[in-house]
Design a protein around this motif. Structure first.
Motif, short mmCIF file in Angstrom:
data_model
loop_
_atom_site.label_atom_id
_atom_site.label_comp_id
_atom_site.label_asym_id
_atom_site.label_seq_id
_atom_site.Cartn_x
_atom_site.Cartn_y
_atom_site.Cartn_z
N VAL A 305 -22.55 15.11 37.93
CA VAL A 305 -21.20 14.73 37.49
C VAL A 305 -20.41 15.86 36.84
CG1 VAL A 305 -22.00 12.37 37.09
CG2 VAL A 305 -21.87 13.96 35.17
N MET A 306 -21.08 16.94 36.42
CA MET A 306 -20.35 17.94 35.65
C MET A 306 -19.39 18.76 36.51
SD MET A 306 -20.90 17.62 32.50
CE MET A 306 -20.31 19.16 31.82
N ASP A 307 -19.56 18.74 37.81
CA ASP A 307 -18.61 19.44 38.69
C ASP A 307 -17.35 18.64 38.95
OD1 ASP A 307 -20.03 21.74 38.91
OD2 ASP A 307 -21.01 21.23 40.81
N LEU A 308 -17.34 17.38 38.55
CA LEU A 308 -16.17 16.54 38.76
C LEU A 308 -15.11 16.86 37.72
CD1 LEU A 308 -17.98 13.13 39.37
CD2 LEU A 308 -17.21 14.78 41.10
N GLU A 309 -13.87 16.52 38.03
CA GLU A 309 -12.80 16.71 37.05
C GLU A 309 -13.00 15.73 35.89
OE1 GLU A 309 -7.89 16.71 36.78
OE2 GLU A 309 -8.92 16.10 38.63
N GLY A 310 -13.03 16.27 34.69
CA GLY A 310 -13.36 15.44 33.53
C GLY A 310 -14.80 14.98 33.54
N GLY A 311 -15.66 15.79 34.15
CA GLY A 311 -17.06 15.39 34.29
C GLY A 311 -17.76 15.19 32.95
N TRP A 312 -17.33 15.91 31.92
CA TRP A 312 -17.99 15.76 30.61
C TRP A 312 -17.77 14.37 30.03
CZ3 TRP A 312 -15.06 14.77 26.25
CH2 TRP A 312 -13.69 15.03 26.33
#
Length: 606
Positions: A305-312
């Motif tokens: 998920v960390m590569d997604l926009e707003g993944g954090w």
């Protein structure tokens, strides 16, 4: 020859005297006082053997034996002498035992055995109560004995599983700061100081939550403190996922750290109180295994998920899921019976004990549950005798261990990012995402999973060592070997050796952490265990805050500065462990102040 023959031999009065002395009897009826001029039969010749009535024939007698004429042999006096000798050489039966008073005795002839009834056997003693406490009142038993007798069963499995989920959630929230730092720095354009404050603020409030919750757990119970912290933890975790700014996010993470510290310390104390002495080490090993699984879980979801926009933000929400599961399961748990006993809640404690016996298929104890010391521990008691020396040592060890364990997770990532000792030869360490931020690569997330799994051998080694060679020697071995690996990290030779040294240090740090969490709850009695362990864990998390802050802050200058800090901390731990004296392996947990004083007296006497 006939009895009254001319050569019949009869014993003299002197022989009768000798026979009477041998028997210890009085003079026989009809016996005359012996004359001094009467001779004696030779030694070794029985008078009965010389009597003509035994054989009817005169018996030759050796020289020195006087003979009596047949007329004298047939006299009444001689006949009485013969009868007396027969009685002397007839062994009477032993005197029968006297019957108890009040027993009727029938008349019997002399030397006849009297028939007496056999003595009645006493009633068999009642079967021992396996739960009986060794005190004056035999009907009383204590919780400590019940826990030991019921052993490890389904009830303990349930306890360890729920507390393991809490440890899982603790690890996920702790590793979260390591995972999302690079993304937050890029999105909010954070300075090095602001970036370093994110993990530091979590550990700082972790310390405060542990100290306060430990005291509340001793006063109001372990169960309600864990429930309240669970609700606050879920709310703050969800709120931080929707944080609009850096400072709002910092506040939410501070509350999250407070709740994690309060929950985890209580979970360790609670699980230690619910398992028998021989299983306490493995209980802690299982909790640490859940902690490792939580760390791996955090790295796995970051991989996706960390590569997604707003993944954090997705990362934080998924991290809150195990917290919600933990909160749900807590509603099915019972209060610690040790806490209930020392606070006078006998009926509630008995209900918990009955439930333990039922699930473990053990016999429910009978009698009265022993209660004492209706009180809770105070902060000041941690630093007073007999806890002064041990508390200071445990505090130092918590600070050093937390510095090392939580600092190494960030140090390894920074070492790869800075290509320390050519470590980037194995991983791609430069990755710019679609929004222009330098973040961790897929390979680095996989490496973080390996780092998290490296803690597992250390937990197992710490558990096995604590149960075989003891807590003290396991402490010494883990601390000194960890110091050796840390010093070797300063000597940069090649990438392979550097990775070996890193994993060797992680194994030693985790073994150190394992035996510390085993030892600390055993050191303190129940009435102050929550307060003491909460304070020690809280102060230790200040070490974690210092370790993560210095690692992130000094990374902008030189990675070796962080390694120097690790070496200094290891030196302090090596010196402190030399003063450790008490060994708690195999000891039952001390519950009350009275038990503690008894234990101290026994130690002084031995």
């Amino acid at each position: 020859m006939a009895e009254g023959g001319p050569h019949a031999v009869v014993p003299t009065n002197l022989e009768l005297i000798r026979l009477r002395q041998r028997r210890g009897t009085q003079a026989f009826e009809g016996e005359e006082t012996p004359s001094p001029d009467v001779g004696a039969a030779p030694a070794g010749v029985s008078p009965l053997d010389t009597l003509s009535e035994r054989s009817g024939v005169s018996t030759p007698v050796s020289e020195g034996t006087q003979y009596i004429s047949s007329t004298a042999a047939n006299s009444p006096h001689t006949v009485l002498q013969r009868a007396a000798i027969r009685n002397l050489y007839t062994t009477p039966p032993e005197t029968p035992p006297q019957p108890p008073q009040g027993t009727a005795i029938r008349e019997s002839r002399p030397f006849e055995e009297v028939e007496t009834p056999p003595p009645s056997s006493p009633p068999p003693p009642p079967p021992p109560n396996p739960y009986k406490k060794e005190i004056d009142d035999e009907d009383m038993f204590e919780v400590n004995t019940v826990i030991e007798k019921t052993g490890w069963g389904w009830y303990q499995y349930n306890v360890v599983f729920v507390m393991g989920i809490m440890s899982f959630a603790d690890a996920a929230e702790v590793w979260l700061a390591t995972i999302i730092l690079q993304n937050l720095k890029c999105e909010w354009n954070l300075t090095s100081l602001e970036k370093a404050l994110i993990p530091a603020i979590v550990y700082f409030f972790y310390a405060i939550g542990s100290i306060i919750s430990g005291k509340l757990a001793d006063k109001f119970g372990r169960f309600p403190v864990m429930i309240v912290n669970g609700y606050l933890l879920v709310l703050s975790a969800v709120a931080s996922a929707f944080a609009p700014s850096y400072y709002f996010f910092l506040c939410c993470r501070g509350v999250t750290g407070f709740c994690i510290g309060g929950s985890y310390g209580c979970s360790v104390v609670y699980s230690s109180e619910m398992v028998p002495a021989k299983k306490r080490s493995w209980n802690m090993c299982i909790l640490e295994f859940f902690w490792t699984v939580g760390s791996v879980y955090e790295c796995v979801i970051a991989f996706w998920v960390m590569d997604l926009e707003g993944g954090w933000r997705y990362q934080i929400l998924l991290t809150a899921v195990p917290c919600a599961i933990m909160l749900f399961l807590l509603h099915f748990m019972d209060e610690s019976p040790r806490y209930l006993v020392i606070h006078g809640e006998r009926e509630k404690a008995m209900r918990v004990i009955e439930k333990i016996c039922q699930q473990n298929q053990a016999e429910v104890p009978t009698g009265t549950l022993y209660c004492s010391d209706v009180r809770s521990g105070e902060y000041g008691e941690i630093w007073t005798k007999p806890h002064t020396s041990g508390s200071i040592q445990i505090t130092i060890h918590y600070i050093c261990n937390m510095f090392l364990v939580f600092g190494i997770t960030m140090l390894v990532v920074d070492m790869m990012a800075d290509n320390y000792c050519y470590m980037e030869a194995f991983f791609e360490t430069t990755y710019i995402n679609a929004w222009g931020c330098k973040v961790y690569t897929k390979a680095e997330y996989l490496f973080l999973i390996v780092v998290a799994l490296a803690f597992v051998p250390g937990f197992i080694i710490g558990t096995v060592g604590a149960e075989t060679v003891g807590r003290r020697w396991t402490f010494i071995s883990a601390i000194y070997l960890g110091a050796a690996f840390t010093v070797l990290l300063l000597i940069c030779m090649n990438a392979v050796l550097t990775y070996v040294e890193v994993f060797g240090a992680i194994v030693c740090y985790s073994a150190y952490n394992e035996v510390l969490w085993i030892y600390a709850p055993e050191f303190y009695p129940t009435y102050m265990r929550g307060t003491a362990v909460g304070v020690q864990n809280g102060i230790g998390k200040l070490g974690a805050a210092a370790g993560t802050f210095l690692t992130e802050y000094l990374d902008d200058y030189d990675i070796k500065y962080s390694l120097y800090c690790f070496v200094v901390v290891q030196a302090v731990a090596c010196l402190t462990i030399l003063f450790m004296k008490r060994e708690t392996r195999g000891e039952q947990l001390i519950d009350t102040r009275v038990n503690e004083l008894t234990y101290i007296n026994e130690q002084h006497q031995s």
